[in-house]
Design a protein around this motif. Structure first.
Motif, PDB file in Angstrom:
ATOM      1  N   GLY A  80      -4.468 -13.631 -16.510  1.00 29.71           N
ATOM      2  CA  GLY A  80      -3.857 -13.099 -17.726  1.00 29.71           C
ATOM      3  C   GLY A  80      -3.806 -14.068 -18.883  1.00 29.71           C
ATOM      4  N   GLY A  81      -4.507 -15.203 -18.766  1.00 28.11           N
ATOM      5  CA  GLY A  81      -4.489 -16.209 -19.815  1.00 28.11           C
ATOM      6  C   GLY A  81      -5.267 -15.806 -21.047  1.00 28.11           C
ATOM      7  N   THR A  82      -4.774 -16.246 -22.202  1.00 26.82           N
ATOM      8  CA  THR A  82      -5.450 -16.028 -23.474  1.00 26.82           C
ATOM      9  C   THR A  82      -5.462 -17.340 -24.255  1.00 26.82           C
ATOM     10  OG1 THR A  82      -3.384 -15.318 -24.522  1.00 26.82           O
ATOM     11  CG2 THR A  82      -4.822 -13.587 -23.660  1.00 26.82           C
ATOM     12  N   ARG A  83      -6.486 -17.497 -25.099  1.00 29.66           N
ATOM     13  CA  ARG A  83      -6.602 -18.735 -25.871  1.00 29.66           C
ATOM     14  C   ARG A  83      -5.553 -18.754 -26.971  1.00 29.66           C
ATOM     15  NH1 ARG A  83     -12.149 -20.112 -28.785  1.00 29.66           N
ATOM     16  NH2 ARG A  83     -11.283 -18.812 -30.418  1.00 29.66           N
ATOM     17  N   ALA A  84      -4.749 -19.803 -26.992  1.00 33.58           N
ATOM     18  CA  ALA A  84      -3.715 -19.957 -28.017  1.00 33.58           C
ATOM     19  C   ALA A  84      -4.232 -20.798 -29.180  1.00 33.58           C
ATOM     20  CB  ALA A  84      -2.461 -20.590 -27.420  1.00 33.58           C
ATOM     21  N   SER A  85      -5.090 -21.785 -28.877  1.00 38.62           N
ATOM     22  CA  SER A  85      -5.637 -22.646 -29.920  1.00 38.62           C
ATOM     23  C   SER A  85      -6.844 -23.389 -29.361  1.00 38.62           C
ATOM     24  CB  SER A  85      -4.586 -23.651 -30.412  1.00 38.62           C
ATOM     25  OG  SER A  85      -4.214 -24.529 -29.366  1.00 38.62           O
ATOM     26  N   MET A  86      -7.596 -24.017 -30.280  1.00 38.35           N
ATOM     27  CA  MET A  86      -8.755 -24.813 -29.874  1.00 38.35           C
ATOM     28  C   MET A  86      -8.835 -26.022 -30.780  1.00 38.35           C
ATOM     29  SD  MET A  86     -12.527 -23.498 -29.009  1.00 38.35           S
ATOM     30  CE  MET A  86     -13.753 -24.586 -28.331  1.00 38.35           C
ATOM     31  N   ASP A  87      -9.058 -27.195 -30.167  1.00 37.56           N
ATOM     32  CA  ASP A  87      -9.197 -28.441 -30.910  1.00 37.56           C
ATOM     33  C   ASP A  87     -10.453 -29.125 -30.396  1.00 37.56           C
ATOM     34  OD1 ASP A  87      -8.901 -30.737 -32.373  1.00 37.56           O
ATOM     35  OD2 ASP A  87      -7.189 -31.499 -31.238  1.00 37.56           O
ATOM     36  N   GLY A  88     -11.536 -29.023 -31.148  1.00 40.45           N
ATOM     37  CA  GLY A  88     -12.816 -29.540 -30.672  1.00 40.45           C
ATOM     38  C   GLY A  88     -13.267 -28.735 -29.474  1.00 40.45           C
ATOM     39  N   MET A  89     -13.504 -29.414 -28.355  1.00 44.07           N
ATOM     40  CA  MET A  89     -13.918 -28.736 -27.127  1.00 44.07           C
ATOM     41  C   MET A  89     -12.739 -28.402 -26.222  1.00 44.07           C
ATOM     42  SD  MET A  89     -17.059 -28.006 -27.152  1.00 44.07           S
ATOM     43  CE  MET A  89     -17.292 -27.546 -25.443  1.00 44.07           C
ATOM     44  N   GLU A  90     -11.519 -28.710 -26.634  1.00 45.32           N
ATOM     45  CA  GLU A  90     -10.344 -28.459 -25.803  1.00 45.32           C
ATOM     46  C   GLU A  90      -9.649 -27.176 -26.217  1.00 45.32           C
ATOM     47  OE1 GLU A  90      -7.916 -31.947 -26.013  1.00 45.32           O
ATOM     48  OE2 GLU A  90      -9.568 -33.257 -25.402  1.00 45.32           O
ATOM     49  N   MET A  91      -9.456 -26.280 -25.245  1.00 42.13           N
ATOM     50  CA  MET A  91      -8.765 -25.018 -25.493  1.00 42.13           C
ATOM     51  C   MET A  91      -7.378 -25.065 -24.876  1.00 42.13           C
ATOM     52  SD  MET A  91     -11.459 -22.035 -24.649  1.00 42.13           S
ATOM     53  CE  MET A  91     -13.123 -22.066 -25.268  1.00 42.13           C
ATOM     54  N   ASN A  92      -6.406 -24.525 -25.597  1.00 41.42           N
ATOM     55  CA  ASN A  92      -5.074 -24.342 -25.047  1.00 41.42           C
ATOM     56  C   ASN A  92      -4.985 -22.883 -24.618  1.00 41.42           C
ATOM     57  OD1 ASN A  92      -2.323 -23.710 -24.687  1.00 41.42           O
ATOM     58  ND2 ASN A  92      -1.721 -25.419 -25.986  1.00 41.42           N
ATOM     59  N   ILE A  93      -4.828 -22.655 -23.322  1.00 41.10           N
ATOM     60  CA  ILE A  93      -4.726 -21.316 -22.762  1.00 41.10           C
ATOM     61  C   ILE A  93      -3.275 -21.065 -22.377  1.00 41.10           C
ATOM     62  CG2 ILE A  93      -5.554 -19.739 -20.955  1.00 41.10           C
ATOM     63  CD1 ILE A  93      -7.791 -20.710 -22.792  1.00 41.10           C
ATOM     64  N   ARG A  94      -2.731 -19.917 -22.750  1.00 38.83           N
ATOM     65  CA  ARG A  94      -1.370 -19.536 -22.378  1.00 38.83           C
ATOM     66  C   ARG A  94      -1.431 -18.406 -21.350  1.00 38.83           C
ATOM     67  NH1 ARG A  94       3.265 -21.583 -25.532  1.00 38.83           N
ATOM     68  NH2 ARG A  94       2.432 -23.553 -26.274  1.00 38.83           N
ATOM     69  N   ILE A  95      -0.643 -18.548 -20.278  1.00 34.73           N
ATOM     70  CA  ILE A  95      -0.618 -17.573 -19.184  1.00 34.73           C
ATOM     71  C   ILE A  95       0.813 -17.079 -19.008  1.00 34.73           C
ATOM     72  CG2 ILE A  95      -1.133 -17.174 -16.737  1.00 34.73           C
ATOM     73  CD1 ILE A  95      -2.451 -20.322 -17.859  1.00 34.73           C
ATOM     74  N   PRO A  96       1.063 -15.777 -19.168  1.00 38.10           N
ATOM     75  CA  PRO A  96       2.409 -15.258 -18.900  1.00 38.10           C
ATOM     76  C   PRO A  96       2.659 -15.257 -17.393  1.00 38.10           C
ATOM     77  CG  PRO A  96       0.914 -13.447 -19.386  1.00 38.10           C
ATOM     78  CD  PRO A  96       0.129 -14.718 -19.557  1.00 38.10           C
ATOM     79  N   ILE A  97       3.812 -15.739 -16.978  1.00 37.24           N
ATOM     80  CA  ILE A  97       4.071 -15.784 -15.535  1.00 37.24           C
ATOM     81  C   ILE A  97       5.194 -14.876 -15.091  1.00 37.24           C
ATOM     82  CG2 ILE A  97       3.132 -18.081 -15.215  1.00 37.24           C
ATOM     83  CD1 ILE A  97       6.020 -19.095 -15.185  1.00 37.24           C
TER      84      ILE A  97
END
Length: 196
Positions: free
Chosen positions: A153-170
């Motif tokens: 269920g994760g979705t991309r919250a942000s991206m910085d260069g090649m690094e993605m911040n994924i948020r997952i509701p738990i």
């Protein structure tokens, strides 16, 4: 609260033990790290690594508490310890309902369901501590981990260069609808994990 260690079977029929990581597990982390490919080390630490430092080993084996939990998996029945996966979270100080997670699975045990199982065990801990969301920093080329997090269920919250911040509701609620036991991505962990 302590996780009751439990056994389960992977997709390839390997029997594993899942339990909390303790301060006595430093050597197991070193063994597991030695069995990671260079690419897995790079993806996990977002840079090239030859070994784990002493401060990292201390941090990674800290006693579990409300803001930090680590669980690991080992193969059962081997003559010497064979650690195959570890997952942990640290609560974010500026967002108390969010915890950053990190998952490492030894290459030869990837795609066996270990990552989702361990994240599910972490989610069970997090539910009891008021954490509702996991955050994961993932290299954009780490398609295996990105695929796993999307399945959860994760979705991309942000991206910085090649690094993605994924948020997952738990929590058991996504986009205002309750999850059934069929579509709960953590159902195996919720069934297997219990606490003392």
């Amino acid at each position: 609260m302590k996780l009751t260690p439990f056994h389960t079977i992977l997709k390839d029929r390997t029997s594993i033990l899942v339990r909390e990581v303790t301060h006595e597990d430093r050597h197991l982390l070193e063994i597991g790290f030695a069995h990671l490919s260079d690419q897995s080390k790079y993806f996990r630490f977002l840079g090239h690594r030859k070994n784990l430092t002493s401060p990292e080993l201390t941090k990674f084996t800290a006693v579990n508490g409300p803001d930090h939990v680590a669980v690991g998996a080992m193969v059962v029945g081997e003559p010497s310890p064979e650690p195959v996966a570890i997952a942990r979270y640290f609560r974010l100080p500026d967002e108390s309902h969010v915890a950053e997670i990190a998952i490492t699975v030894v290459d030869s045990y990837q795609r066996q369901g270990l990552g989702s199982l361990l994240i599910g065990v972490l989610a069970k801990f997090a539910d009891m501590e008021g954490i509702t969301t996991f955050s994961a920093l993932v290299h954009g080329e780490n398609t295996t981990m990105l695929g796993l997090l999307r399945q959860l269920g994760g979705t991309r919250a942000s991206m910085d260069g090649m690094e993605m911040n994924i948020r997952i509701p738990i929590s058991g609620n996504t986009e205002g609808r309750s999850l059934s036991t069929v579509d709960d991505p953590f159902k195996d962990a919720r069934r297997l994990a219990s606490f003392q």
